[in-house]
Design a protein around this motif. Structure first.
Motif, PDB file in Angstrom:
ATOM      1  N   TYR A 174       0.824  -1.203   0.000  1.00 55.59           N
ATOM      2  CA  TYR A 174       0.000   0.000   0.000  1.00 55.59           C
ATOM      3  C   TYR A 174       0.865   1.262   0.000  1.00 55.59           C
ATOM      4  N   LEU A 175       2.055   1.157   0.557  1.00 54.90           N
ATOM      5  CA  LEU A 175       2.970   2.305   0.580  1.00 54.90           C
ATOM      6  C   LEU A 175       3.578   2.574  -0.792  1.00 54.90           C
ATOM      7  N   GLY A 176       3.611   1.565  -1.639  1.00 49.00           N
ATOM      8  CA  GLY A 176       4.187   1.714  -2.976  1.00 49.00           C
ATOM      9  C   GLY A 176       4.563   0.355  -3.541  1.00 49.00           C
ATOM     10  N   ASN A 177       4.335   0.167  -4.820  1.00 51.57           N
ATOM     11  CA  ASN A 177       4.600  -1.137  -5.435  1.00 51.57           C
ATOM     12  C   ASN A 177       6.101  -1.433  -5.502  1.00 51.57           C
ATOM     13  N   PHE A 178       6.458  -2.698  -5.265  1.00 57.03           N
ATOM     14  CA  PHE A 178       7.852  -3.123  -5.404  1.00 57.03           C
ATOM     15  C   PHE A 178       7.935  -4.498  -6.069  1.00 57.03           C
ATOM     16  N   ILE A 179       6.887  -4.842  -6.840  1.00 57.57           N
ATOM     17  CA  ILE A 179       6.859  -6.125  -7.542  1.00 57.57           C
ATOM     18  C   ILE A 179       6.907  -5.873  -9.044  1.00 57.57           C
ATOM     19  N   LEU A 180       7.904  -6.449  -9.714  1.00 61.55           N
ATOM     20  CA  LEU A 180       7.993  -6.351 -11.165  1.00 61.55           C
ATOM     21  C   LEU A 180       7.198  -7.483 -11.801  1.00 61.55           C
ATOM     22  N   PRO A 181       6.322  -7.175 -12.772  1.00 62.21           N
ATOM     23  CA  PRO A 181       5.512  -8.224 -13.400  1.00 62.21           C
ATOM     24  C   PRO A 181       6.321  -9.382 -13.963  1.00 62.21           C
ATOM     25  N   SER A 182       7.489  -9.108 -14.546  1.00 62.05           N
ATOM     26  CA  SER A 182       8.280 -10.168 -15.171  1.00 62.05           C
ATOM     27  C   SER A 182       8.868 -11.147 -14.159  1.00 62.05           C
ATOM     28  N   THR A 183       8.762 -10.854 -12.877  1.00 64.74           N
ATOM     29  CA  THR A 183       9.266 -11.763 -11.844  1.00 64.74           C
ATOM     30  C   THR A 183       8.152 -12.590 -11.212  1.00 64.74           C
ATOM     31  N   VAL A 184       6.907 -12.393 -11.657  1.00 65.01           N
ATOM     32  CA  VAL A 184       5.738 -12.918 -10.947  1.00 65.01           C
ATOM     33  C   VAL A 184       5.264 -14.268 -11.485  1.00 65.01           C
ATOM     34  N   MET A 185       4.856 -15.133 -10.564  1.00 63.19           N
ATOM     35  CA  MET A 185       4.104 -16.346 -10.881  1.00 63.19           C
ATOM     36  C   MET A 185       2.919 -16.412  -9.934  1.00 63.19           C
ATOM     37  N   ILE A 186       1.745 -16.776 -10.456  1.00 62.85           N
ATOM     38  CA  ILE A 186       0.547 -16.888  -9.627  1.00 62.85           C
ATOM     39  C   ILE A 186      -0.119 -18.247  -9.844  1.00 62.85           C
ATOM     40  N   LYS A 273      -0.551   6.778   5.712  1.00 63.99           N
ATOM     41  CA  LYS A 273       0.786   7.133   5.246  1.00 63.99           C
ATOM     42  C   LYS A 273       0.924   6.915   3.742  1.00 63.99           C
ATOM     43  N   GLY A 274       0.364   5.810   3.251  1.00 64.49           N
ATOM     44  CA  GLY A 274       0.481   5.502   1.828  1.00 64.49           C
ATOM     45  C   GLY A 274      -0.205   6.527   0.948  1.00 64.49           C
ATOM     46  N   ILE A 275      -1.408   6.913   1.306  1.00 62.33           N
ATOM     47  CA  ILE A 275      -2.139   7.914   0.523  1.00 62.33           C
ATOM     48  C   ILE A 275      -1.433   9.259   0.610  1.00 62.33           C
ATOM     49  N   ALA A 298      -2.151  19.421  -4.015  1.00 57.79           N
ATOM     50  CA  ALA A 298      -1.750  18.039  -3.729  1.00 57.79           C
ATOM     51  C   ALA A 298      -0.968  17.937  -2.418  1.00 57.79           C
ATOM     52  N   SER A 299      -0.123  18.930  -2.140  1.00 58.43           N
ATOM     53  CA  SER A 299       0.641  18.902  -0.889  1.00 58.43           C
ATOM     54  C   SER A 299      -0.275  19.075   0.313  1.00 58.43           C
ATOM     55  N   MET A 300      -1.311  19.885   0.190  1.00 56.80           N
ATOM     56  CA  MET A 300      -2.269  20.048   1.277  1.00 56.80           C
ATOM     57  C   MET A 300      -3.041  18.748   1.531  1.00 56.80           C
ATOM     58  N   LEU A 301      -3.434  18.072   0.441  1.00 61.64           N
ATOM     59  CA  LEU A 301      -4.128  16.788   0.592  1.00 61.64           C
ATOM     60  C   LEU A 301      -3.220  15.755   1.262  1.00 61.64           C
ATOM     61  N   SER A 302      -1.933  15.818   0.951  1.00 62.70           N
ATOM     62  CA  SER A 302      -0.967  14.928   1.598  1.00 62.70           C
ATOM     63  C   SER A 302      -0.932  15.174   3.099  1.00 62.70           C
ATOM     64  N   LEU A 303      -0.899  16.428   3.488  1.00 62.39           N
ATOM     65  CA  LEU A 303      -0.818  16.775   4.910  1.00 62.39           C
ATOM     66  C   LEU A 303      -2.124  16.485   5.651  1.00 62.39           C
ATOM     67  N   ILE A 304      -3.247  16.571   4.972  1.00 61.33           N
ATOM     68  CA  ILE A 304      -4.525  16.219   5.597  1.00 61.33           C
ATOM     69  C   ILE A 304      -4.541  14.740   5.966  1.00 61.33           C
ATOM     70  N   GLU A 305      -3.953  13.918   5.094  1.00 63.66           N
ATOM     71  CA  GLU A 305      -3.893  12.475   5.360  1.00 63.66           C
ATOM     72  C   GLU A 305      -2.911  12.155   6.482  1.00 63.66           C
ATOM     73  N   TYR A 306      -1.750  12.807   6.451  1.00 62.11           N
ATOM     74  CA  TYR A 306      -0.702  12.498   7.431  1.00 62.11           C
ATOM     75  C   TYR A 306       0.121  13.761   7.640  1.00 62.11           C
ATOM     76  N   CYS A 307      -0.091  14.405   8.774  1.00 61.05           N
ATOM     77  CA  CYS A 307       0.463  15.745   8.991  1.00 61.05           C
ATOM     78  C   CYS A 307       1.983  15.757   9.183  1.00 61.05           C
ATOM     79  N   TYR A 308       2.601  14.570   9.326  1.00 67.18           N
ATOM     80  CA  TYR A 308       4.047  14.507   9.547  1.00 67.18           C
ATOM     81  C   TYR A 308       4.831  14.302   8.257  1.00 67.18           C
ATOM     82  N   GLU A 309       4.167  14.397   7.110  1.00 68.45           N
ATOM     83  CA  GLU A 309       4.868  14.267   5.833  1.00 68.45           C
ATOM     84  C   GLU A 309       5.567  15.598   5.536  1.00 68.45           C
ATOM     85  N   TYR A 310       6.793  15.713   6.060  1.00 65.91           N
ATOM     86  CA  TYR A 310       7.493  17.002   6.022  1.00 65.91           C
ATOM     87  C   TYR A 310       7.790  17.459   4.606  1.00 65.91           C
TER      88      TYR A 310
END
Length: 338
Positions: A174-186, A273-275, A298-310
């Motif tokens: 949720y914080l950010g993707n770290f999976i590459l499609p070419s490495t995936v098997m399901i 934090k992710g949003i 956009a920066s204001m929306l970020s701070l509304i979600e999590y006020c510690y995003e410096y």
């Protein structure tokens, strides 16, 4: 009898690399597989490249609809117990499929596995693009890939000690993707539960897909490079050069999933934090394009979600600077990053 793997290769005007991708599948030590190439409206000689192989490859041509639609076409035509994705400009190392099958055979509760990779540009390895440095989440949160999983084991009967990690990683994805499609098997069961790529996404379709799967399924990671990831080009189907759309699509997925109510308190903190972080990335993009009003919003929306995003605070303040000052800051930063 060994399980059958369906290898799905979406491609678009990429015949230059497609042969190498197909060769890397042909050279796999695991032999019970089928190959499905989905040609998403190519105008080059992609068809000729596919038909040059003696081993029969299922070739499907469709009008251009984007990588999500191409992968779904491959999925709907697959007959394997497992499905593996390979972008047409990437490569697999010879034991990729065999190691992933071994991993998933040992871990029946894991429905998706992905692997480490080697970043390349053409035939040249790019050492500075390690797994930890490719994805923002690790730097931003001071994490290592090993920190994300609750369980691990060492894969037996291998020449090297191969570490397998697995668990519920939804809150980290949720914080950010770290999976590459070419490495995936399901597992095929994932598809039977209705998990397909969202075809309304032209970019960030993988972020959406893997995040939705991880919500209710354990994910496994093979801590060993089994894929060569070619840094994106303009012909890459996922359109990674379209930064604004990519960020907005990731944000759309996050906001949609937040509507679910059955989250633990720990997960709720990661969601906020992710949003916030995604809004901050959007604000930074806008500021770099001198779209100062959009950056402030956009920066204001970020701070509304999590006020510690410096960094959102810094972007908000920066959006009030004159354009020539912002250009100078950008120029200095670019020089420092060389």
């Amino acid at each position: 009898m060994k399980d059958k793997i369906s290898v799905i290769i979406p491609t678009y005007n990429n015949s230059k690399y497609l042969k190498k991708a197909l060769d890397s599948v042909r050279d796999q030590t695991y032999e019970n597989y089928e190959v499905i190439v989905v040609d998403d409206g190519s105008k080059d000689n992609t068809r000729d490249v596919v038909y040059s192989y003696e081993r029969k490859i299922k070739y499907i041509y469709q009008e251009n609809g984007g990588v999500a639609k191409a992968r779904n076409t491959g999925i709907m035509n697959a007959s394997g117990n497992y499905l593996a994705f390979l972008d047409s400009d990437d490569l697999w190392l010879p034991d990729k499929l065999e190691m992933q099958i071994a991993c998933m055979s040992n871990l029946k509760n894991v429905y998706l596995t992905f692997t480490n990779f080697i970043a390349v540009s053409g035939d040249t390895e790019i050492k500075e693009y390690s797994f930890q440095r490719t994805f923002n989440i690790f730097k931003e949160y001071n994490l290592k890939i090993e920190d994300l999983f609750s369980s691990k084991l060492m894969l037996k009967d291998e020449p090297s000690n191969i570490e397998i990690l697995w668990g519920n990683i939804f809150k980290y994805l949720y914080l950010g993707n770290f999976i590459l499609p070419s490495t995936v098997m399901i597992r095929r069961e994932v598809i039977e539960k209705g998990f397909l790529f969202d075809e309304t996404y032209r970019v960030a379709e993988d972020t959406d897909y893997f995040l939705r799967i991880s919500r209710n399924h354990d994910v496994g990671y093979i801590n060993y490079p089994l894929t060569k990831y070619n840094m994106p080009s303009l012909n890459n189907l996922s359109g990674k050069t379209n930064t604004e759309t990519l960020i907005k699509n990731a944000l759309k997925t996050q906001l949609m999933l937040r509507e679910e109510n059955n989250y633990s308190n720990d997960e709720k903190q990661y969601i906020k934090k992710g949003i916030s972080k995604t809004y901050m990335r959007l604000a930074y993009y806008y500021l770099s394009e001198l779209r100062k009003s959009d950056a402030r919003k956009a920066s204001m929306l970020s701070l509304i979600e999590y006020c510690y995003e410096y960094r959102a605070i810094l972007i908000f303040l920066g959006s009030n600077l004159p354009d020539y000052v912002l250009r100078k800051i950008h120029e200095v930063k670019r020089k420092l990053m060389r």
